[in-house]
Design a protein around this motif. Structure first.
Motif, PDB file in Angstrom:
ATOM      1  N   MET A   1       0.849  -1.201   0.000  1.00 13.53           N
ATOM      2  CA  MET A   1       0.000   0.000   0.000  1.00 13.53           C
ATOM      3  C   MET A   1       0.880   1.245   0.000  1.00 13.53           C
ATOM      4  O   MET A   1       1.768   1.374   0.832  1.00 13.53           O
ATOM      5  CB  MET A   1      -0.905   0.010   1.227  1.00 13.53           C
ATOM      6  N   THR A   2       0.647   2.120  -0.937  1.00  8.76           N
ATOM      7  CA  THR A   2       1.398   3.372  -0.991  1.00  8.76           C
ATOM      8  C   THR A   2       0.525   4.515  -0.498  1.00  8.76           C
ATOM      9  O   THR A   2      -0.490   4.851  -1.123  1.00  8.76           O
ATOM     10  CB  THR A   2       1.874   3.672  -2.429  1.00  8.76           C
ATOM     11  N   ASP A   3       0.860   5.049   0.637  1.00  6.01           N
ATOM     12  CA  ASP A   3       0.155   6.242   1.123  1.00  6.01           C
ATOM     13  C   ASP A   3       1.132   7.225   1.751  1.00  6.01           C
ATOM     14  O   ASP A   3       0.778   8.034   2.613  1.00  6.01           O
ATOM     15  CB  ASP A   3      -0.953   5.875   2.117  1.00  6.01           C
ATOM     16  N   ALA A   4       2.398   7.144   1.301  1.00  5.71           N
ATOM     17  CA  ALA A   4       3.423   8.067   1.791  1.00  5.71           C
ATOM     18  C   ALA A   4       4.472   8.259   0.698  1.00  5.71           C
ATOM     19  O   ALA A   4       4.698   7.373  -0.138  1.00  5.71           O
ATOM     20  CB  ALA A   4       4.087   7.520   3.051  1.00  5.71           C
ATOM     21  N   TYR A   5       5.101   9.437   0.746  1.00  8.28           N
ATOM     22  CA  TYR A   5       6.097   9.794  -0.268  1.00  8.28           C
ATOM     23  C   TYR A   5       7.269  10.503   0.386  1.00  8.28           C
ATOM     24  O   TYR A   5       7.087  11.357   1.253  1.00  8.28           O
ATOM     25  CB  TYR A   5       5.474  10.689  -1.345  1.00  8.28           C
ATOM     26  N   VAL A   6       8.460  10.106  -0.035  1.00  6.03           N
ATOM     27  CA  VAL A   6       9.695  10.738   0.424  1.00  6.03           C
ATOM     28  C   VAL A   6      10.326  11.414  -0.788  1.00  6.03           C
ATOM     29  O   VAL A   6      10.627  10.750  -1.790  1.00  6.03           O
ATOM     30  CB  VAL A   6      10.670   9.708   1.020  1.00  6.03           C
ATOM     31  N   ALA A   7      10.529  12.735  -0.715  1.00  3.89           N
ATOM     32  CA  ALA A   7      11.159  13.497  -1.798  1.00  3.89           C
ATOM     33  C   ALA A   7      12.523  13.969  -1.328  1.00  3.89           C
ATOM     34  O   ALA A   7      12.634  14.574  -0.257  1.00  3.89           O
ATOM     35  CB  ALA A   7      10.291  14.698  -2.179  1.00  3.89           C
ATOM     36  N   ILE A   8      13.549  13.654  -2.113  1.00  2.63           N
ATOM     37  CA  ILE A   8      14.892  14.087  -1.751  1.00  2.63           C
ATOM     38  C   ILE A   8      15.472  14.946  -2.865  1.00  2.63           C
ATOM     39  O   ILE A   8      14.923  15.013  -3.968  1.00  2.63           O
ATOM     40  CB  ILE A   8      15.822  12.893  -1.437  1.00  2.63           C
ATOM     41  N   GLU A   9      16.576  15.612  -2.558  1.00  4.68           N
ATOM     42  CA  GLU A   9      17.176  16.542  -3.519  1.00  4.68           C
ATOM     43  C   GLU A   9      17.329  15.891  -4.886  1.00  4.68           C
ATOM     44  O   GLU A   9      17.689  14.728  -4.991  1.00  4.68           O
ATOM     45  CB  GLU A   9      18.538  17.023  -2.999  1.00  4.68           C
ATOM     46  N   GLY A  10      17.089  16.706  -5.932  1.00  7.19           N
ATOM     47  CA  GLY A  10      17.007  16.171  -7.276  1.00  7.19           C
ATOM     48  C   GLY A  10      15.579  15.813  -7.623  1.00  7.19           C
ATOM     49  O   GLY A  10      15.290  15.349  -8.730  1.00  7.19           O
ATOM     50  N   GLU A  11      14.661  16.017  -6.642  1.00  4.53           N
ATOM     51  CA  GLU A  11      13.224  15.765  -6.791  1.00  4.53           C
ATOM     52  C   GLU A  11      12.922  14.297  -7.081  1.00  4.53           C
ATOM     53  O   GLU A  11      11.944  13.960  -7.729  1.00  4.53           O
ATOM     54  CB  GLU A  11      12.607  16.696  -7.839  1.00  4.53           C
ATOM     55  N   ALA A 122       5.605  13.307   3.028  1.00  2.98           N
ATOM     56  CA  ALA A 122       4.155  13.410   3.209  1.00  2.98           C
ATOM     57  C   ALA A 122       3.627  12.000   3.445  1.00  2.98           C
ATOM     58  O   ALA A 122       3.921  11.085   2.677  1.00  2.98           O
ATOM     59  CB  ALA A 122       3.503  14.030   1.980  1.00  2.98           C
ATOM     60  N   ALA A 123       2.862  11.818   4.523  1.00  6.80           N
ATOM     61  CA  ALA A 123       2.377  10.492   4.898  1.00  6.80           C
ATOM     62  C   ALA A 123       0.933  10.572   5.355  1.00  6.80           C
ATOM     63  O   ALA A 123       0.545  11.509   6.060  1.00  6.80           O
ATOM     64  CB  ALA A 123       3.249   9.898   6.005  1.00  6.80           C
ATOM     65  N   GLY A 124       0.136   9.596   4.956  1.00  7.36           N
ATOM     66  CA  GLY A 124      -1.262   9.554   5.358  1.00  7.36           C
ATOM     67  C   GLY A 124      -2.178   9.331   4.177  1.00  7.36           C
ATOM     68  O   GLY A 124      -1.749   9.383   3.019  1.00  7.36           O
ATOM     69  N   PRO A 125      -3.457   9.075   4.433  1.00  2.47           N
ATOM     70  CA  PRO A 125      -4.397   8.709   3.353  1.00  2.47           C
ATOM     71  C   PRO A 125      -4.552   9.776   2.275  1.00  2.47           C
ATOM     72  O   PRO A 125      -4.883   9.446   1.131  1.00  2.47           O
ATOM     73  CB  PRO A 125      -5.710   8.451   4.103  1.00  2.47           C
ATOM     74  N   ASP A 126      -4.323  11.027   2.614  1.00  5.47           N
ATOM     75  CA  ASP A 126      -4.493  12.098   1.629  1.00  5.47           C
ATOM     76  C   ASP A 126      -3.164  12.618   1.086  1.00  5.47           C
ATOM     77  O   ASP A 126      -3.129  13.628   0.370  1.00  5.47           O
ATOM     78  CB  ASP A 126      -5.265  13.270   2.256  1.00  5.47           C
TER      79      ASP A 126
END
Length: 348
Positions: A1-11, A122-126
């Motif tokens: 289940m994917t409901d979180a995103y990690v963004a690091i430098e370089g996008e 960003a983490a969570g259902p939305d």
């Protein structure tokens, strides 16, 4: 289940599972510690950072408050291959976003190769990728957190072991771990814990036998008041420092500090004493180091892996500092005699 995103430098976007919801930003770093996650997560030196655990399972012996190094979880967010429910619920209760079910080894390798980087989570259902990128774009470099000491220091003067018979220690709290105070109290010291911006008048009122600059987060050059205290009392009162404290002392006495690529964070850092040739294993958590100790300080210990200074001393001025954490919570107890050595300075 994917409901979180990690963004690091370089996008670059990494998909994950949310274990504690919310958004956060910070410098993403890793620790190689495989135990002691409670101590690491409550270490004030992790303020304004996103802590990634290289060990794949975090939480396998629960959460015990007596192991905490401060009153709160300190990193802005937490990343792991897998978090147990105990740790995830603890982080959620503290309002600290956390994610797992990603390849933490890949993140650790990228930090090792590219250095510590800005990060948004960003983490969570939305949660959306755009939310993580928005956090990334708002993230600041660690050196830009000019008043980070205010986040982690005590608000007012406190005293531990007030009725003790040992030496009086003025501990300038730049983000001190609780076990530093405990290690001194175990040796019957009376520990006056002062805010990071303590004044000379505050020190004078205590009339200490030993001035101690603690560990803490971020760039040592942003702790100007602590440096001024060192300049004022050097040669008159014995001086000790741990981690950021070593860097503050070096800067105050004509040395120079610099940011490391990815720092030292873990419980398995080998340190060699140049006087005895003895090697000890140490606990470390820092992203800056002493590049040049200046003319007043002698390098007495070095990191076996990269030769960075781990110990600075001046016998005539009564100065002993360590880049690692001799109190070793978590970690090996090879260097606990540091506290005996600095209190012996005060005795002399």
């Amino acid at each position: 289940m994917t409901d979180a995103y990690v963004a690091i430098e370089g996008e670059r976007i990494i998909e994950a599972r949310a274990r504690s919801p919310g958004t956060a930003r910070g410098e993403i770093v890793f620790t190689t510690a495989y135990t002691g996650y409670e101590e690491s997560l409550t270490d004030p030196s992790y303020a304004e950072q996103v802590l990634t655990f290289s060990y794949p399972l975090i939480g396998n012996y629960g959460v015990r408050e007596e192991r905490f190094e401060s009153d709160n979880v300190q990193p802005n967010a937490v990343v792991s291959r897998e978090l147990t429910d105990d740790v995830a619920e603890w982080l959620e209760s503290e309002g600290v976003p956390a994610v797992d079910h990603l390849d933490s080894r890949d993140i650790v390798t990228e930090i090792r190769d590219e250095g510590a980087m800005k990060c948004g989570i960003a983490a969570g259902p939305d949660a959306t990728e755009e939310d993580a990128l928005a956090e990334l774009h708002e993230c600041k470099h660690m050196s830009d957190h000019v008043d980070i000491g205010k986040q982690v220091s005590v608000d007012e003067h406190t005293v531990a072991n007030e009725d003790g018979d040992g030496k009086t220690v003025a501990l300038v709290d730049c983000g001190a771990k609780g076990s530093i105070t405990s290690s001194l109290v175990e040796r019957d010291a009376v520990v006056h814990r002062l805010p990071y911006d303590a004044s000379e008048d505050d020190i004078e009122a205590i009339d200490p036998d030993l001035l101690f600059i603690s560990n803490g987060p971020g760039d040592p050059e942003n702790f100007e008041q602590a440096g001024e205290i060192v300049e004022e009392y050097v040669g008159d009162v014995p001086l000790a420092g741990i981690c950021l404290g070593q860097q503050v002392v070096a800067n105050a006495l004509g040395g120079r500090t610099t940011k490391m690529e990815f720092g030292h964070r873990g419980v398995n850092q080998p340190v060699r004493d140049l006087r005895t040739d003895r090697v000890v294993m140490t606990t470390q958590n820092h992203g800056y180091t002493v590049a040049d100790p200046g003319d007043e300080l002698e390098i007495t210990q070095v990191n076996v892996n990269d030769d960075t200074p781990e110990g600075l001393e001046n016998d005539e001025l009564g100065i002993i500092t360590r880049q690692y954490h001799p109190e070793a919570n978590p970690g090996p107890n090879d260097s606990l005699d540091f506290f005996d050595d600095v209190l012996a300075l005060a005795e002399e």
